[in-house]
Design a protein around this motif. Structure first.
Motif, PDB file in Angstrom:
ATOM      1  N   THR A  74     -30.608 -10.593 -33.359  1.00 45.14           N
ATOM      2  CA  THR A  74     -30.419  -9.252 -32.779  1.00 45.14           C
ATOM      3  C   THR A  74     -31.284  -8.236 -33.520  1.00 45.14           C
ATOM      4  O   THR A  74     -31.870  -7.343 -32.908  1.00 45.14           O
TER       5      THR A  74
ATOM      6  N   ARG B 247     -23.260  -5.478 -29.331  1.00 38.93           N
ATOM      7  CA  ARG B 247     -23.790  -5.494 -30.690  1.00 38.93           C
ATOM      8  C   ARG B 247     -22.727  -5.833 -31.729  1.00 38.93           C
ATOM      9  O   ARG B 247     -23.048  -6.322 -32.807  1.00 38.93           O
TER      10      ARG B 247
ATOM     11  N   GLN C 267     -22.744  -1.248 -27.083  1.00 38.09           N
ATOM     12  CA  GLN C 267     -22.139  -1.230 -28.414  1.00 38.09           C
ATOM     13  C   GLN C 267     -21.232  -2.446 -28.620  1.00 38.09           C
ATOM     14  O   GLN C 267     -21.230  -3.050 -29.690  1.00 38.09           O
TER      15      GLN C 267
END
Length: 143
Positions: A140, A8, A5
Motif C-alpha cells: 500500500t 487503508r 479510509q
C-alpha cells in the motif's frame, strides 16, 4: 472518502490482530514452560471434581478435573489439575508435579506443551495474519 479510509485501515487491522494473537500464544508458551527447571515430585490422582459444562448451543457435557496428591517436605498436599476433560484419568495414575524451589507454594502439574496444538494455532495464525498485514501495508505504501 470514508470507504477509502476503511480500505487503508484493513491491513493495519490484520497486522494488529496477528501480533495480538501471536503475543498471546507466546505468553501461553512461556507460562507453560516456566517449570522446566523446577524440582519435581511424584503425584497421584486421588479423585475428581466433576461438573456439568454447557457450550454455546446449550449442549451439556460432564467435565472432570483431577485432584492430585503429592508430598513435599514430608507434608501431603493436594492440587487440582489445570485441565478438565470429559474422560477422567484413572484414580491412582501418576502425575508429575513441579514446584518452584524459591517458593514451594508455587506448584504446577508438569505436562510440557500439553496445550501445544492450541498454542501453535495462536502463534502460527497470529504470525500469518501479521505477515499478511505487513506485506499488505508495504504494498500500500509503495503503490
Amino acid at each position: 472518502m470514508a470507504e477509502d479510509q476503511i480500505l487503508r485501515l484493513i491491513p493495519w487491522f490484520f497486522a494488529g490482530i496477528g501480533l495480538l494473537f501471536a503475543s498471546i500464544g507466546l505468553a501461553m508458551a512461556k507460562k507453560e514452560m516456566r517449570g522446566r527447571r523446577w524440582h519435581e515430585v511424584e503425584g497421584r490422582i486421588v479423585g475428581h471434581d466433576s461438573h456439568w459444562s454447557s457450550d454455546s448451543d446449550g449442549d451439556r457435557t460432564l467435565m472432570h478435573t483431577a485432584t492430585i496428591e503429592y508430598r513435599l517436605a514430608g507434608v501431603t498436599k493436594q492440587i487440582p489439575d489445570s485441565l478438565s476433560t470429559n474422560h477422567p484419568k484413572a484414580v491412582g495414575s501418576i502425575m508429575r508435579v513441579r514446584y518452584n524451589p524459591d517458593d514451594p507454594h508455587d506448584v504446577m502439574i508438569w505436562a510440557p506443551m500439553r496445550n501445544g496444538c492450541f498454542i501453535g494455532l495462536f502463534v502460527g495464525l497470529g504470525s500469518l495474519f501479521a505477515l499478511v498485514g505487513g506485506v499488505w501495508i508495504a504494498f500500500t505504501m509503495i503503490g
